[in-house]
Design a protein around this motif. Structure first.
Motif, short mmCIF file in Angstrom:
data_model
loop_
_atom_site.label_atom_id
_atom_site.label_comp_id
_atom_site.label_asym_id
_atom_site.label_seq_id
_atom_site.Cartn_x
_atom_site.Cartn_y
_atom_site.Cartn_z
N LEU A 17 -58.38 35.63 75.08
CA LEU A 17 -59.64 35.59 75.81
C LEU A 17 -60.42 36.88 75.64
O LEU A 17 -61.66 36.86 75.47
CB LEU A 17 -59.37 35.33 77.29
N LEU A 67 -64.02 36.99 73.79
CA LEU A 67 -65.17 37.47 74.57
C LEU A 67 -65.83 38.67 73.91
O LEU A 67 -67.07 38.76 73.87
CB LEU A 67 -64.70 37.83 75.98
N THR A 71 -63.57 39.43 84.74
CA THR A 71 -64.29 39.13 83.50
C THR A 71 -63.55 38.10 82.66
O THR A 71 -64.13 37.12 82.20
CB THR A 71 -64.48 40.42 82.69
N LEU A 72 -62.24 38.31 82.46
CA LEU A 72 -61.47 37.35 81.68
C LEU A 72 -61.37 36.00 82.39
O LEU A 72 -61.43 34.95 81.74
CB LEU A 72 -60.06 37.90 81.41
N SER A 126 -63.59 34.72 84.46
CA SER A 126 -64.89 34.06 84.37
C SER A 126 -65.11 33.47 82.98
O SER A 126 -65.64 32.36 82.84
CB SER A 126 -66.00 35.06 84.69
N TRP A 127 -64.70 34.21 81.94
CA TRP A 127 -64.83 33.69 80.57
C TRP A 127 -63.95 32.46 80.39
O TRP A 127 -64.35 31.48 79.74
CB TRP A 127 -64.46 34.79 79.60
N ASP A 128 -62.76 32.48 80.95
CA ASP A 128 -61.86 31.33 80.87
C ASP A 128 -62.48 30.11 81.55
O ASP A 128 -62.51 29.00 80.98
CB ASP A 128 -60.53 31.69 81.53
N THR A 154 -65.64 29.58 82.24
CA THR A 154 -66.86 29.18 81.54
C THR A 154 -66.54 28.29 80.34
O THR A 154 -67.20 27.27 80.11
CB THR A 154 -67.63 30.43 81.08
N LEU A 155 -65.53 28.67 79.58
CA LEU A 155 -65.15 27.87 78.42
C LEU A 155 -64.60 26.51 78.84
O LEU A 155 -64.87 25.49 78.18
CB LEU A 155 -64.11 28.62 77.59
N SER A 186 -72.17 33.06 67.88
CA SER A 186 -71.66 33.06 69.26
C SER A 186 -71.29 31.65 69.71
O SER A 186 -70.28 31.45 70.41
CB SER A 186 -72.71 33.65 70.20
N SER A 244 -67.48 30.37 70.90
CA SER A 244 -67.23 29.73 72.19
C SER A 244 -66.67 28.32 72.02
O SER A 244 -65.74 27.93 72.74
CB SER A 244 -68.52 29.70 73.02
N THR A 287 -62.97 28.70 70.72
CA THR A 287 -62.07 29.17 71.78
C THR A 287 -61.83 28.09 72.81
O THR A 287 -60.71 27.93 73.32
CB THR A 287 -62.65 30.42 72.45
#
Length: 437
Positions: free
Chosen positions: A34, A38, A126-127, A129-131, A133-134, A368, A372, A375
């Motif tokens: 992640l 990111l 942060t990680l 939220s990225w998880d 979001t994906l 980008s 995304s 991932t």
């Protein structure tokens, strides 16, 4: 000549991304993958934003060239950084629980370390939220795949009409009919494969029957009314079968099928698989390969090991989505504006069509979007366990079957609306500006 180097550079970039992201997951675990994806996403988002904001004749255009040249250094640096700082197994629990447990387990001496240090609040949020979001973006990517596929199908249908009407219509009609029949035959074969799957229940069989019947009905209506053609119908039917096939399989053999194949292979006599002359040429070729340096063998071994970490369904879904997204953002706007000669041109933002201008903006951020989407596909197959393997990218529950059914229904509904609102003029639309004399 520059187009050749652009193709080589794009291919190397695609190969680097396809191999490096699963390596970060497979070697370092979930948090490492992640963090790497990111950081890549942010880097290419910055690069695309600077490229979009600076005209070609700008004095600060050198920043774009610098970022483009530095990507071959940034990618391995970010990979090493993520493996060094995040190489732990995050398991598959909720990110809120991981954040609380991670913060409480680290002994931070200052408030700055508690917020910004290794394992601090900013890093965990942060990680996480990225998880999230994906994961929440997976249905969006699925529906976008269906929409772009429908655009490609309509473009293929319009181009086939132009080919038939430009001259030598009998030849093109025969070629397109053979192509459409081959596509339908291949789709029927895979549909037959789906019918043999042991995991299909009565409800699944009902859904498959309703979906296939609706697709056949739409294809027949499009051909009979003249608002569609065999090319569109065959492609739509093939896409419906592809979605059904992806719902019920991960493109790998079941344990029962593997046992049957092993038993059949054991009972086969040990005959050469090819004629002797071909086997002799093969032996000579292997001997020539043995003369290569050991670094070449190490490189091939590394590539083989890297590709082995990726589930087959991930690669197939990624390749398919890349093709349809590329067609939607580059080929279709180019054909609509100036025909096939514009296929090698860069997308323009000075377009009179709002839809083409939006696709032009999206094409600038394609790296980008690729990161995304890729991932998100990898996360669907990530699983952690307490065994020796720890975690893997090949056995996770892909899930998302509900949204795949929704995607099939939405795609066929949009095609039905297109048939209802479309005209019977086969010469208008997408390629009406092309000369046919």
């Amino acid at each position: 000549m520059w187009w050749f180097f652009r193709i080589i550079s794009s291919s190397l970039f695609l190969l680097t991304i396809v191999l490096s992201i699963p390596i970060s997951f497979d070697v370092g675990g979930r948090d490492s993958g992640l963090a790497y994806s990111l950081s890549l996403f942010i880097f290419y988002l910055l690069y695309s934003s600077v490229k979009l904001a600076t005209p070609e004749n700008s004095r600060i255009r050198w920043i774009v060239n610098l970022l483009q040249s530095s990507q071959w250094i940034v990618i391995p640096v970010l990979l090493i950084w993520s493996l060094h700082n995040f190489a732990v197994d995050a398991n598959s629990t909720d990110w809120v629980s991981r954040t609380i447990s991670g913060i409480s387990s680290h002994k931070h001496t200052t408030w700055f370390d508690w917020f910004f240090g290794n394992g601090g609040l900013i890093e965990s949020v942060t990680l996480g939220s990225w998880d999230k979001t994906l994961r929440y973006s997976s249905p969006v990517f699925q529906l976008a795949e269906g929409f772009c596929t429908l655009l490609v199908i309509q473009a293929a249908g319009q181009i086939s009409r132009w080919l038939v009407n430009r001259g030598r219509s009998d030849t093109w009609v025969l070629i397109l009919l053979i192509l459409s029949a081959s596509i339908i035959a291949s789709a029927v074969y895979f549909l037959w494969r789906v019918a043999l799957f042991p995991s299909i229940s009565n409800i699944d069989a009902t859904l498959i029957g309703v979906t296939v019947t609706s697709a056949v009905f739409l294809c027949a209506i499009g051909i009979l009314t003249g608002r569609g053609n065999p090319v569109e119908s065959s492609l739509l039917f093939a896409y419906v079968v592809l979605c059904v096939y992806q719902i019920f399989t991960d493109y790998v053999q079941s344990p029962e099928a593997q046992a049957v194949a092993a038993a059949e292979a054991a009972n086969q006599p040990e005959f050469p698989p090819l004629p002797p002359i071909i086997m002799a040429s093969y032996s000579t070729l292997v001997h020539l390969f043995n003369l290569l340096p050991s670094a070449v063998y190490s490189s091939f071994g590394f590539l083989h090991a890297a590709f082995q970490t990726i589930a087959p369904s991930v690669m197939i879904s990624l390749v398919y989505r890349l093709i349809v997204f590329y067609c939607a953002t580059r080929i279709i706007p180019a054909v609509r504006e100036s025909g096939a000669r514009a296929l090698m041109q860069e997308p323009s933002l000075d377009d009179s069509d709002d839809a083409n201008r939006l696709l032009g903006y999206l094409s600038f951020f394609s790296p980008s979007i690729l990161i995304s989407v890729y991932t998100s596909l990898l996360l669907q197959h990530f699983s952690a366990s307490d065994g020796e393997e720890g975690w893997t990218l090949r056995h996770g529950d892909a899930g998302g079957n509900t949204w795949r059914w929704v995607n099939v229904a939405a795609t066929m509904s949009l095609y039905a609306i297109e048939l209802y609102l479309g005209s019977d003029d086969a010469d208008g639309g997408l390629v009406s500006h092309w000369k046919t004399d």
